[in-house]
Write a protein that holds these residues in place. Structure first.
Motif, short mmCIF file in Angstrom:
data_model
loop_
_atom_site.label_atom_id
_atom_site.label_comp_id
_atom_site.label_asym_id
_atom_site.label_seq_id
_atom_site.Cartn_x
_atom_site.Cartn_y
_atom_site.Cartn_z
N LYS A 98 0.80 -1.21 0.00
CA LYS A 98 0.00 0.00 0.00
C LYS A 98 0.84 1.27 0.00
O LYS A 98 0.31 2.37 -0.03
CB LYS A 98 -0.94 0.03 1.20
CG LYS A 98 -2.02 1.11 1.08
CD LYS A 98 -3.01 1.02 2.19
CE LYS A 98 -4.14 2.02 1.98
NZ LYS A 98 -5.19 1.89 2.95
N GLY A 99 2.12 1.17 0.03
CA GLY A 99 2.96 2.36 0.12
C GLY A 99 2.85 3.27 -1.09
O GLY A 99 2.18 2.95 -2.07
N PRO A 100 3.52 4.41 -1.02
CA PRO A 100 3.51 5.35 -2.15
C PRO A 100 4.20 4.78 -3.39
O PRO A 100 3.94 5.23 -4.50
CB PRO A 100 4.23 6.58 -1.62
CG PRO A 100 4.97 6.13 -0.41
CD PRO A 100 4.27 4.93 0.12
N THR A 101 5.07 3.78 -3.18
CA THR A 101 5.71 3.10 -4.31
C THR A 101 5.86 1.62 -4.00
O THR A 101 5.88 1.21 -2.84
CB THR A 101 7.11 3.67 -4.65
OG1 THR A 101 7.95 3.54 -3.51
CG2 THR A 101 7.05 5.11 -5.09
N GLU A 127 7.45 5.01 4.58
CA GLU A 127 8.40 5.77 5.39
C GLU A 127 9.16 4.88 6.36
O GLU A 127 10.35 5.08 6.61
CB GLU A 127 7.69 6.88 6.15
CG GLU A 127 7.35 8.08 5.30
CD GLU A 127 6.77 9.21 6.13
OE1 GLU A 127 7.16 9.37 7.31
OE2 GLU A 127 5.94 9.94 5.57
N ALA A 128 8.48 3.88 6.93
CA ALA A 128 9.10 2.99 7.92
C ALA A 128 10.08 2.00 7.29
O ALA A 128 10.81 1.32 8.00
CB ALA A 128 8.02 2.24 8.68
N GLY A 129 10.10 1.88 5.96
CA GLY A 129 11.00 0.94 5.29
C GLY A 129 10.28 0.12 4.24
O GLY A 129 9.18 0.46 3.80
N GLU A 130 10.93 -0.96 3.86
CA GLU A 130 10.40 -1.85 2.82
C GLU A 130 9.80 -3.10 3.44
O GLU A 130 10.32 -3.62 4.42
CB GLU A 130 11.51 -2.27 1.86
CG GLU A 130 12.10 -1.15 1.05
CD GLU A 130 13.14 -1.63 0.06
OE1 GLU A 130 13.56 -2.81 0.12
OE2 GLU A 130 13.53 -0.82 -0.79
N THR A 131 8.72 -3.58 2.82
CA THR A 131 8.10 -4.83 3.21
C THR A 131 8.04 -5.73 1.98
O THR A 131 7.49 -5.33 0.95
CB THR A 131 6.66 -4.61 3.74
OG1 THR A 131 6.73 -3.74 4.86
CG2 THR A 131 6.01 -5.92 4.13
N LEU A 132 8.61 -6.93 2.09
CA LEU A 132 8.51 -7.90 1.00
C LEU A 132 7.05 -8.31 0.87
O LEU A 132 6.45 -8.82 1.82
CB LEU A 132 9.38 -9.13 1.28
CG LEU A 132 9.34 -10.24 0.24
CD1 LEU A 132 9.87 -9.75 -1.11
CD2 LEU A 132 10.14 -11.44 0.74
N CYS A 133 6.46 -8.03 -0.29
CA CYS A 133 5.04 -8.33 -0.45
C CYS A 133 4.76 -9.41 -1.49
O CYS A 133 3.67 -9.98 -1.50
CB CYS A 133 4.23 -7.07 -0.74
SG CYS A 133 4.75 -6.16 -2.17
#
Length: 148
Positions: A98-101, A127-133
């Motif tokens: 769901k992030g901006p990118t 903002e908090a970092g990356e999540t492997l989705c």
């Protein structure tokens, strides 16, 4: 796969040019942030038309990004006059995006003359970092273009 050698000296310009000329890629609206032999990164900005009802990226979009990233990575190792096409891919969605990118990182697992096996990991960037989705395994068919 930084040890890979690209047989086409123009791979870094050619691969993005060919991929971004595809109508499906143009519709998604992503761009390349890294193109190296056997290794690419594409960045997909969040757009409402690529989401589900709750604002999360739709699963098919994540699969498409994985396919484009893995196929592009495979394309960097093709000789002059060759292209590739997806013949099979498996995507496992691991978390919502769901992030901006969203960033898709493709890499070659096993290059070959006829088939190239590649993989991609897709990350939601916030903002908090990356999540492997999502993660994908992709088989590409290498095709020699007919002489014009």
């Amino acid at each position: 796969m930084s040890a890979a050698q690209a047989p086409n000296p123009d791979f870094a310009q050619l691969v993005p040019s060919v991929v971004l000329s595809m109508p499906a890629a143009a519709h998604l609206g992503f761009h390349f942030s890294r193109v190296e032999p056997g290794d690419v990164e594409i960045v997909q900005p969040h757009r409402r038309e690529l989401t589900q009802h709750d604002g999360y990226f739709q699963g098919g979009v994540l699969g498409s990004l994985a396919d484009f990233a893995a196929g592009s990575a495979a394309g960097t190792l093709l000789p002059v006059g060759w292209v590739n096409m997806t013949i099979d891919y498996t995507v496992k969605i691991l978390a919502p995006a769901k992030g901006p990118t969203v960033v898709a990182r493709g890499r070659v697992i096993k290059p070959g003359a006829l088939l190239t096996i590649a993989a991609a990991d897709v990350f939601s960037v916030e903002e908090a970092g990356e999540t492997l989705c999502a993660t994908a395994l992709v088989t590409m068919r290498n095709v020699r273009l007919a002489a014009a």
